[in-house]
Design a protein around this motif. Structure first.
Motif, mmCIF file in Angstrom:
data_model
loop_
_atom_site.group_PDB
_atom_site.id
_atom_site.type_symbol
_atom_site.label_atom_id
_atom_site.label_comp_id
_atom_site.label_asym_id
_atom_site.label_seq_id
_atom_site.Cartn_x
_atom_site.Cartn_y
_atom_site.Cartn_z
ATOM 1 N N VAL A 28 58.515 51.518 25.329
ATOM 2 C CA VAL A 28 58.541 51.144 26.739
ATOM 3 C C VAL A 28 59.719 51.801 27.450
ATOM 4 O O VAL A 28 60.652 52.298 26.815
ATOM 5 C CB VAL A 28 58.629 49.609 26.922
ATOM 6 N N LYS A 29 59.630 51.780 28.772
ATOM 7 C CA LYS A 29 60.738 52.252 29.597
ATOM 8 C C LYS A 29 61.202 51.112 30.489
ATOM 9 O O LYS A 29 60.400 50.485 31.188
ATOM 10 C CB LYS A 29 60.316 53.445 30.457
ATOM 11 N N PHE A 30 62.503 50.824 30.444
ATOM 12 C CA PHE A 30 63.107 49.818 31.306
ATOM 13 C C PHE A 30 63.838 50.503 32.457
ATOM 14 O O PHE A 30 64.501 51.528 32.255
ATOM 15 C CB PHE A 30 64.128 48.975 30.536
ATOM 16 N N ALA A 76 52.773 49.245 34.230
ATOM 17 C CA ALA A 76 54.071 49.022 34.845
ATOM 18 C C ALA A 76 54.072 47.663 35.519
ATOM 19 O O ALA A 76 53.114 47.297 36.189
ATOM 20 C CB ALA A 76 54.374 50.109 35.874
ATOM 21 N N VAL A 77 55.129 46.929 35.336
ATOM 22 C CA VAL A 77 55.293 45.643 35.997
ATOM 23 C C VAL A 77 56.585 45.694 36.779
ATOM 24 O O VAL A 77 57.644 45.927 36.207
ATOM 25 C CB VAL A 77 55.336 44.479 34.983
ATOM 26 N N VAL A 78 56.509 45.530 38.088
ATOM 27 C CA VAL A 78 57.686 45.543 38.940
ATOM 28 C C VAL A 78 57.924 44.127 39.448
ATOM 29 O O VAL A 78 56.994 43.452 39.871
ATOM 30 C CB VAL A 78 57.500 46.517 40.118
ATOM 31 N N VAL A 115 53.972 41.574 29.326
ATOM 32 C CA VAL A 115 53.892 40.622 30.440
ATOM 33 C C VAL A 115 54.903 39.498 30.261
ATOM 34 O O VAL A 115 55.589 39.090 31.212
ATOM 35 C CB VAL A 115 52.463 40.060 30.567
ATOM 36 N N GLU A 116 55.037 38.982 29.056
ATOM 37 C CA GLU A 116 56.007 37.912 28.807
ATOM 38 C C GLU A 116 57.434 38.374 29.089
ATOM 39 O O GLU A 116 58.235 37.634 29.652
ATOM 40 C CB GLU A 116 55.885 37.430 27.362
ATOM 41 N N VAL A 117 57.740 39.602 28.682
ATOM 42 C CA VAL A 117 59.077 40.141 28.951
ATOM 43 C C VAL A 117 59.284 40.306 30.450
ATOM 44 O O VAL A 117 60.351 39.994 30.988
ATOM 45 C CB VAL A 117 59.282 41.474 28.213
ATOM 46 N N ALA A 118 58.258 40.790 31.146
ATOM 47 C CA ALA A 118 58.365 40.974 32.592
ATOM 48 C C ALA A 118 58.592 39.649 33.304
ATOM 49 O O ALA A 118 59.405 39.554 34.240
ATOM 50 C CB ALA A 118 57.096 41.658 33.123
ATOM 51 N N ILE A 119 57.894 38.614 32.871
ATOM 52 C CA ILE A 119 58.075 37.291 33.479
ATOM 53 C C ILE A 119 59.490 36.777 33.223
ATOM 54 O O ILE A 119 60.129 36.189 34.103
ATOM 55 C CB ILE A 119 57.016 36.308 32.932
ATOM 56 N N ALA A 120 59.982 37.009 32.015
ATOM 57 C CA ALA A 120 61.350 36.591 31.709
ATOM 58 C C ALA A 120 62.346 37.317 32.601
ATOM 59 O O ALA A 120 63.288 36.713 33.124
ATOM 60 C CB ALA A 120 61.657 36.861 30.237
ATOM 61 N N ILE A 143 59.424 47.383 33.880
ATOM 62 C CA ILE A 143 59.112 47.731 32.491
ATOM 63 C C ILE A 143 57.774 48.446 32.476
ATOM 64 O O ILE A 143 56.837 48.035 33.168
ATOM 65 C CB ILE A 143 59.093 46.482 31.576
ATOM 66 N N GLU A 144 57.698 49.542 31.738
ATOM 67 C CA GLU A 144 56.467 50.320 31.637
ATOM 68 C C GLU A 144 56.154 50.592 30.174
ATOM 69 O O GLU A 144 57.056 50.838 29.369
ATOM 70 C CB GLU A 144 56.600 51.664 32.355
ATOM 71 N N ILE A 145 54.882 50.581 29.842
ATOM 72 C CA ILE A 145 54.465 51.006 28.512
ATOM 73 C C ILE A 145 54.382 52.522 28.505
ATOM 74 O O ILE A 145 53.611 53.117 29.257
ATOM 75 C CB ILE A 145 53.107 50.399 28.128
ATOM 76 N N VAL A 146 55.176 53.138 27.688
ATOM 77 C CA VAL A 146 55.121 54.579 27.505
ATOM 78 C C VAL A 146 54.057 54.940 26.480
ATOM 79 O O VAL A 146 53.297 55.879 26.640
ATOM 80 C CB VAL A 146 56.500 55.128 27.054
#
Length: 447
Positions: free
Chosen positions: A193-195, A7-9, A99-104, A84-87
């Motif tokens: 993933v879960k957004f 999970a990236v918050v 990680v790239e999506v989270a940074i974006a 975003i979390e990897i399910v």
């Protein structure tokens, strides 16, 4: 390898908080969603989807890969920051993509809807360009939140392809990536993933404002390309690319391998000239692994590359395929995929291995799996005919025919393996292998 959650918050005010550097980092997994989720009563899709992610509906497991991208202990995950979390999904390419999506997202990037296709699809980008494509499961064709005017049905109902249910194309995208061993066919890194707190489409105006409602989606690496296969003639494509994609499609019984979901990789200086072949990248695998034998569509079927012999490396790859090990991978890593779909993979892989072992070409194999039309009527494929004969020879049809007709409302030619007991399934496979030996020896003799 076990499944785990990453999970990236994101905090828009301060960016990423410092990562935890514990000696042993535990990453929780959303690896096993309850199959009863699909059957939840739908007073509203948003409500049922919230239920789907309650703790009681998720069986958690733990793994210890030390990619410490979880938030600090005590972080309030109910905050309004994008998340975003990897399910389901693992490996360095998947982690890097997330990680790239989270940074974006941290930089304020919102997913941009793509106009093409029948379902909802969104692209994430950064300063370098497009990086990923997300496809929410509730925005698939015919699904309740479909943004293209093709919605209205609940998850779990038959979709555009009756053998693939609404809400299940995302798990098939992941399955295709997992089964593309060593990147043989080039399926881009894919995860489920879960957004949270991310603006996607919702048919419900109230739910659309409530961006805290999670969205389950497939996430796939965006592939830069010059064209799709429909914009160039097959003479531009390498034999290896066509063979590798074809082998994957046969294993997965792909119902929708059209020219638009084979991307043509860019040459240096973006040049495409006669005599220079380009490689293809396969995408969009939501209509593979149907829950019963169905009529596939192989765009490559009549391409000249499909009528050339397999290379030594391709023959070796097929010989090493283990359908039972692949089935175990799917049961473990894609638990929402039905057993009937997994058994289709087993049958098609066994069929492929027998066919390749006697020297059949890709076109020969694809033709044997494809139905024909005669006098306005659809004729079962040779694969379906063989499977029907095997069922008859093992006296399974007499026990299962009524169940199959009642379940699918169709004739016995629509063969499902999911209704077979384990004993009947093993007996079917034993007789299937025996019959294939005779079928392909005869073809070898004729050739």
């Amino acid at each position: 390898m076990r499944l785990f959650k990453m999970a990236v918050v994101i905090d828009h005010r301060h960016g990423f908080k410092p990562f935890s550097r514990s000696q042993r980092c535990k990453l929780q997994s959303f690896g096993h969603l309850d199959h009863n989720i699909v059957g939840l009563p739908h007073t509203s899709f948003s409500y049922s989807f919230e239920q789907a992610f309650e703790a009681d509906n998720i069986h958690r497991s733990f793994s210890t890969p030390c990619l410490s991208l979880t938030t600090l202990a005590g972080e309030d995950l109910s905050s309004s920051n994008p998340r975003i979390e990897i399910v389901s999904g693992s490996g360095a390419p998947v982690h890097a993509l997330v990680v790239e999506v989270a940074i974006a997202m941290a930089s304020g990037v919102h997913p941009k809807p793509l106009p093409s296709g029948l379902g909802g699809a969104y692209v994430f980008c950064n300063k370098s360009g497009n990086i990923a494509v997300a496809k929410p499961v509730d925005e698939e064709p015919l699904a309740l939140n479909n943004p293209k005017g093709l919605g209205g049905k609940k998850l779990g109902q038959p979709g555009l392809k009756s053998s693939i249910r609404i809400g299940e194309t995302g798990i098939r995208e992941l399955a295709a990536y997992l089964l593309d061993h060593g990147g043989f066919a080039g399926v881009p890194p894919t995860a489920l993933v879960k957004f949270c707190h991310t603006p996607f489409f919702s048919a419900d105006a109230i739910a659309a404002k409530a961006s805290h409602v999670p969205k389950l989606a497939s996430l796939q690496r965006f592939i830069g390309h010059g064209f799709d296969a429909g914009e160039l003639g097959p003479s531009f494509f390498s034999v290896a690319s066509v063979h590798q994609i074809g082998i994957l499609d046969i294993r997965l019984l792909n119902l929708d391998r059209h020219a638009g979901n084979m991307l043509v990789m860019k040459h240096n200086h973006n040049s495409y000239v006669a005599g220079v072949t380009a490689d293809l990248v396969p995408i969009d695998h939501g209509f593979c692994l149907p829950d019963r034998l169905d009529d596939p569509y192989f765009e490559w079927l009549h391409w000249p590359q499909a009528s050339t012999p397999f290379s030594e490396s391709e023959l070796e790859y097929v010989s090493k395929l283990d359908p039972f090990k692949d089935a175990d991978v799917l049961r473990t890593k894609v638990p929402l995929l039905s057993e009937s779909s997994i058994r289709v993979l087993v049958v098609c892989t066994i069929f492929l291995k027998h066919a390749v072992s006697v020297g059949l070409f890709l076109a020969d194999i694809g033709q044997m799996m494809t139905r024909e039309f005669c006098g306005g009527e659809e004729i079962p494929s040779q694969l379906e005919t063989i499977c029907s004969q095997v069922m008859a020879s093992t006296l399974i049809i007499s026990n299962e025919e009524n169940n199959i007709k009642a379940k699918y409302g169709c004739e016995i030619s629509a063969i499902s393996f999911g209704d077979l007991s384990q004993v009947h399934w093993e007996l079917f496979l034993e007789n299937f292998n025996k019959l294939l030996v005779g079928v392909f020896e005869d073809k070898k003799y004729r050739n």
